[in-house]
Design an enzyme around this catalytic site. Structure first.
Site, PDB file in Angstrom:
ATOM      1  N   CYS A  78     -13.795 -76.347 -27.461  1.00 27.74           N
ATOM      2  CA  CYS A  78     -14.937 -76.711 -26.608  1.00 27.74           C
ATOM      3  C   CYS A  78     -16.251 -76.718 -27.385  1.00 27.74           C
ATOM      4  O   CYS A  78     -17.241 -77.279 -26.918  1.00 27.74           O
ATOM      5  CB  CYS A  78     -15.074 -75.726 -25.456  1.00 27.74           C
ATOM      6  SG  CYS A  78     -13.700 -75.696 -24.302  1.00 27.74           S
ATOM      7  N   CYS A 115      -9.459 -69.427 -23.378  1.00 26.84           N
ATOM      8  CA  CYS A 115     -10.273 -70.520 -22.863  1.00 26.84           C
ATOM      9  C   CYS A 115      -9.595 -71.080 -21.618  1.00 26.84           C
ATOM     10  O   CYS A 115      -8.418 -71.465 -21.679  1.00 26.84           O
ATOM     11  CB  CYS A 115     -10.428 -71.623 -23.915  1.00 26.84           C
ATOM     12  SG  CYS A 115     -11.215 -73.115 -23.272  1.00 26.84           S
ATOM     13  N   HIS A 161      -6.416 -91.515 -26.669  1.00 30.07           N
ATOM     14  CA  HIS A 161      -5.418 -91.592 -25.599  1.00 30.07           C
ATOM     15  C   HIS A 161      -6.032 -92.311 -24.407  1.00 30.07           C
ATOM     16  O   HIS A 161      -7.179 -92.793 -24.461  1.00 30.07           O
ATOM     17  CB  HIS A 161      -4.917 -90.192 -25.216  1.00 30.07           C
ATOM     18  CG  HIS A 161      -6.013 -89.215 -24.904  1.00 30.07           C
ATOM     19  ND1 HIS A 161      -6.790 -89.301 -23.766  1.00 30.07           N
ATOM     20  CD2 HIS A 161      -6.480 -88.139 -25.584  1.00 30.07           C
ATOM     21  CE1 HIS A 161      -7.666 -88.320 -23.749  1.00 30.07           C
ATOM     22  NE2 HIS A 161      -7.511 -87.597 -24.841  1.00 30.07           N
ATOM     23  N   HIS A 167      -9.678 -91.498 -23.209  1.00 33.24           N
ATOM     24  CA  HIS A 167     -10.751 -92.142 -23.964  1.00 33.24           C
ATOM     25  C   HIS A 167     -10.884 -93.601 -23.548  1.00 33.24           C
ATOM     26  O   HIS A 167     -11.993 -94.125 -23.392  1.00 33.24           O
ATOM     27  CB  HIS A 167     -10.466 -92.073 -25.470  1.00 33.24           C
ATOM     28  CG  HIS A 167     -10.288 -90.696 -26.003  1.00 33.24           C
ATOM     29  ND1 HIS A 167      -9.147 -90.290 -26.660  1.00 33.24           N
ATOM     30  CD2 HIS A 167     -11.092 -89.605 -25.957  1.00 33.24           C
ATOM     31  CE1 HIS A 167      -9.265 -89.026 -27.016  1.00 33.24           C
ATOM     32  NE2 HIS A 167     -10.437 -88.582 -26.596  1.00 33.24           N
ATOM     33  N   HIS A 207      -8.475 -74.888 -22.451  1.00 29.87           N
ATOM     34  CA  HIS A 207      -7.436 -75.149 -23.455  1.00 29.87           C
ATOM     35  C   HIS A 207      -6.335 -74.097 -23.485  1.00 29.87           C
ATOM     36  O   HIS A 207      -5.350 -74.258 -24.206  1.00 29.87           O
ATOM     37  CB  HIS A 207      -8.081 -75.255 -24.848  1.00 29.87           C
ATOM     38  CG  HIS A 207      -9.042 -76.395 -24.977  1.00 29.87           C
ATOM     39  ND1 HIS A 207     -10.406 -76.242 -24.810  1.00 29.87           N
ATOM     40  CD2 HIS A 207      -8.839 -77.712 -25.210  1.00 29.87           C
ATOM     41  CE1 HIS A 207     -10.993 -77.402 -24.962  1.00 29.87           C
ATOM     42  NE2 HIS A 207     -10.083 -78.304 -25.197  1.00 29.87           N
ATOM     43  N   LYS A 238      -0.763 -83.918 -23.871  1.00 28.80           N
ATOM     44  CA  LYS A 238       0.509 -83.808 -24.582  1.00 28.80           C
ATOM     45  C   LYS A 238       1.172 -82.461 -24.309  1.00 28.80           C
ATOM     46  O   LYS A 238       2.393 -82.358 -24.191  1.00 28.80           O
ATOM     47  CB  LYS A 238       0.290 -83.977 -26.085  1.00 28.80           C
ATOM     48  CG  LYS A 238       1.586 -83.992 -26.883  1.00 28.80           C
ATOM     49  CD  LYS A 238       1.341 -84.272 -28.353  1.00 28.80           C
ATOM     50  CE  LYS A 238       2.669 -84.279 -29.128  1.00 28.80           C
ATOM     51  NZ  LYS A 238       2.462 -84.521 -30.563  1.00 28.80           N
ATOM     52  N   LYS A 256      -3.820 -82.670 -14.954  1.00 26.52           N
ATOM     53  CA  LYS A 256      -4.572 -83.416 -15.945  1.00 26.52           C
ATOM     54  C   LYS A 256      -3.631 -83.834 -17.067  1.00 26.52           C
ATOM     55  O   LYS A 256      -2.807 -83.059 -17.528  1.00 26.52           O
ATOM     56  CB  LYS A 256      -5.703 -82.556 -16.515  1.00 26.52           C
ATOM     57  CG  LYS A 256      -6.527 -83.272 -17.583  1.00 26.52           C
ATOM     58  CD  LYS A 256      -7.585 -82.356 -18.173  1.00 26.52           C
ATOM     59  CE  LYS A 256      -8.326 -83.049 -19.310  1.00 26.52           C
ATOM     60  NZ  LYS A 256      -9.328 -82.166 -19.949  1.00 26.52           N
ATOM     61  N   CYS A 312     -14.927 -70.728 -28.198  1.00 29.28           N
ATOM     62  CA  CYS A 312     -13.785 -71.661 -28.210  1.00 29.28           C
ATOM     63  C   CYS A 312     -14.098 -72.792 -29.167  1.00 29.28           C
ATOM     64  O   CYS A 312     -15.051 -73.551 -28.948  1.00 29.28           O
ATOM     65  CB  CYS A 312     -13.511 -72.219 -26.811  1.00 29.28           C
ATOM     66  SG  CYS A 312     -12.229 -73.513 -26.805  1.00 29.28           S
TER      67      CYS A 312
END
Length: 701
Positions: A130, A145, A19, A22, A148, A309, A306, A127
């Protein structure tokens, strides 16, 4: 000392498709490598994929395919995405490469032989996303977490441990002696605070994970994915294997007779601890020189959150490619988002930046200059510099200054400021052209000499600017260069060596086409909003409450503690607690009197902010870890995210209300409230701090 440069991105975890996040880090590395090479520096650019761990196993199981097939398919998608962005890396490393696995096992053996790895038992909350065990508050039987927002797993198994605790003082001394090691400074302070709080030995193997590199001589265990993944930065250069000879060339260097490294790691702040604490500890244990700098960039945000999706605010690479060129994407990310800070990214902002800077700026300069060369000089650019007028000398001086500032800022990773400097040169010559009105000079034969001087200055400025911005806009720079009738391509020439007015072989200027046609914002935004992908993402990600329904006031300070009519030009010190409807702050009028007994009930204490991050789906909240002089840091939620970036508050000594009842918000518990002044019409919070050093936990009376 060798003149080499080595830059790395994180290796990307193959549990999901690539995405814009990256792309951001990788574009930065690519643009930085092009900059270094253009200036004659031997450079190496590494990127790749992290392919081991329990989360990868589960993703493959969900899809009903073999793990290797899953990782191969995702790796192909990453490579395809980066190729489409014209990113030119020197090596793509995969943690499933045989040479890498061999080298990681050698590193493990070396650390064990030196006495830094021992066998024990581990139990904790883990997690999978992570690949990390998490600290959990006592009594919390269903922890999630914080990154996430997924339930953590209870793991209890035999494990090998790395003696991380043995490196606490060595790391602190290294940070002090090498302030450039972690940048920006706010992140460095964050790391120092974490290490000072105490390091525990690190679990570095798993029995429950089968998709990983086997521990030498104990095949029941696989090597901890972060020890595996971090090692890629040296194994990719040939450390621990004989498949590449770049380690001596690009990692090792020497200063004052001591081995050092020129390596630059570009990482996101969510993996700072791994790169700035664990990785240097591994290297110190292995007696390998540490990288020169771990530079931490911020998060790409949309709507203050942040991107992701799950929040329905992600910007897909496919959508970008439909409406923007690669150079538009590169320029926007490097110019709009100051590197090291969080940055807002929207389609609207990208269109506005493209139109203002690229179409009306560089594109317009190229088009008008080359069109005048073609029309007034039959395509042969004049080179009349013998008797420059004062205003032409001013353009030249301004450009020289812009070139120097560009190089200084770019080398310091201040890409936005570097581009701002380059565009100041464009603005300067644009004004020069407008002031001299060459279209009028062309009608007067007696003004021919002045016309030649004006167009010479415009053409030369364009040449210098194109050389300067080529690492950021490689395709457009090359296209303009060719339209200018110049040989080769701009990335082949060092801007520092390009002297003003030097002799050139210039072919005839014939075909002039717009470098950046203006974009229709309304049309593009409408097409994106009406696309199936955009609508599907918005539908799939609908939360239980509207995404903007975060509290107006939180346990902490308030974004608007006093009504505007009361607050204008009337600063007030404010502490707030959420009211019953969780939207309006409770405030105390400055004229209201209280008894001393009421004041004594409020326990105010000095504290230091150790960590800070934005709360997902709450654009006004920061989640803070605060040292109040207690055994463990406290977690406090504060409604200051609209006014303070997380990195701005880390390390600040503040005042908190320590005896406030705990309260849960957005799935997190807040244990206290920080104090701030409410300033100005909008009630901007200004944190209450100390002018002198005060120990954490000290009570205010």
């Amino acid at each position: 000392m060798k003149n080499t440069f080595y830059v790395t991105t994180p290796i990307y975890y193959v549990n999901a498709e690539p995405h814009i996040g990256h792309a951001y880090t990788t574009i930065v590395a690519d643009a930085l490598t092009k900059f270094k090479r253009q200036r004659g520096i031997d450079s190496f650019f590494l990127t790749g994929t992290d392919e081991h761990g329990i989360n990868i196993e589960r993703k493959a199981e969900e899809r009903g395919i073999a793990v290797k097939q899953h990782v191969d398919e995702i790796v192909d998608k990453f490579k395809t995405a980066f190729a489409r962005l014209d990113i030119n890396y020197d090596r793509w490393i995969r943690t499933t490469d045989a040479a890498h696995e061999e080298a990681v096992q050698k590193l493990w053996t070396l650390l064990k032989e030196k006495g830094y790895i021992y066998k024990g038992h581990y139990e904790g909350w883990f997690c999978g996303n992570c690949n990390e065990f998490k600290e959990v508050e006592a009594g919390d039987e269903n922890p999630t977490c914080p990154t996430h927002l997924k339930a953590l797993e209870r793991v209890a198994e035999a494990s090998y441990f790395f003696k991380l605790s043995a490196f606490q003082e060595r790391l602190l001394k290294y940070y002090e002696a090498h302030p450039e090691f972690v940048q920006p400074e706010a992140r460095r302070n964050e790391v120092i605070s974490f290490v000072k709080s105490g390091l525990k030995d690190l679990s570095v193997s798993r029995v429950s994970v089968k998709w990983g590199i086997a521990v030498p001589d104990d095949a029941e265990h696989t090597i901890y994915v972060w020890l595996d993944a971090l090692s890629n930065y040296i194994t990719a250069l040939g450390w621990g294997n004989e498949h590449f000879d770049g380690f001596e060339k690009y990692w090792l260097n020497e200063v004052d007779g001591k081995p050092v490294s020129n390596a630059l790691h570009l990482v996101g702040k969510d993996i700072l601890r791994f790169h700035a604490v664990y990785w240097p500890a591994f290297l110190l244990a292995a007696e390998v020189p540490l990288p020169k700098t771990v530079f931490v960039h911020g998060m790409l945000l949309k709507g203050g959150q942040k991107m992701g999706k799950s929040t329905g605010n992600a910007i897909k690479l496919e959508t970008l490619h439909e409406h923007f060129t690669n150079d538009m994407i590169r320029y926007f990310l490097l110019r709009e988002v100051p590197f090291g800070q969080d940055g807002e990214v929207t389609y609207e902002a990208m269109i506005e930046r493209v139109n203002a800077d690229l179409a009306n700026g560089l594109g317009n300069l190229a088009s008008r200059t080359l069109t005048m060369v073609k029309n007034y000089f039959a395509g042969q650019p004049p080179r009349a510099f013998d008797a420059e007028a004062d205003d032409a000398k001013g353009v030249r001086a301004a450009l020289t200054q812009a070139k120097e500032k560009f190089d200084d800022e770019y080398a310091a990773l201040n890409f936005s400021r570097a581009l701002e400097a380059a565009w100041s040169g464009i603005a300067n010559v644009d004004k020069f052209i407008t002031d001299n009105q060459p279209w009028k000079l062309a009608k007067d034969e007696a003004a021919r000499a002045k016309l030649e001087a004006v167009i010479s200055t415009a053409y030369e400025t364009l040449r210098q600017v194109v050389l300067l911005v080529a690492p950021v806009l490689p395709h457009t720079a090359k296209a303009i260069w060719q339209q200018m009738g110049l040989a080769g391509e701009p990335l082949q020439f060092n801007p520092r060596e390009a002297t003003w007015g030097e002799a050139l072989e210039i072919a005839k200027v014939e075909n002039v086409t717009p470098a950046f046609p203006k974009l229709n914002k309304e049309k593009i935004v409408s097409e994106i909003e009406n696309s199936e992908d955009h609508q599907a993402m918005a539908t799939d990600s609908q939360p239980n409450a509207p995404s903007d329904a975060s509290p107006k006031a939180t346990t902490g300070t308030t974004a608007n503690p006093v009504a505007p009519t009361e607050a204008a030009n009337k600063p007030s010190a404010t502490a707030t607690t959420p009211s019953s409807d969780d939207t309006k702050p409770a405030t105390v009028a400055s004229s209201e009197k209280i008894a001393i007994d009421d004041f004594i009930k409020v326990e105010l204490r000095a504290a230091t902010i150790l960590e800070a991050e934005r709360v997902p789906k709450a654009d006004k909240l920061l989640r803070l870890q605060v040292d109040v002089g207690e055994a463990t840091p406290r977690q406090i939620l504060a409604g200051i995210a609209e006014y303070y970036a997380p990195e701005e508050v880390v390390g600040k000594k503040i005042v908190i209300v320590a005896n406030l009842a705990p309260r849960k918000m957005r799935g997190f518990e807040s244990n206290g409230m920080l104090l701030a002044a409410s300033v100005g019409e909008n009630g901007r919070p200004v944190l209450a701090t100390f002018g002198e050093e005060v120990p954490n936990g000290t009570r205010l009376k």
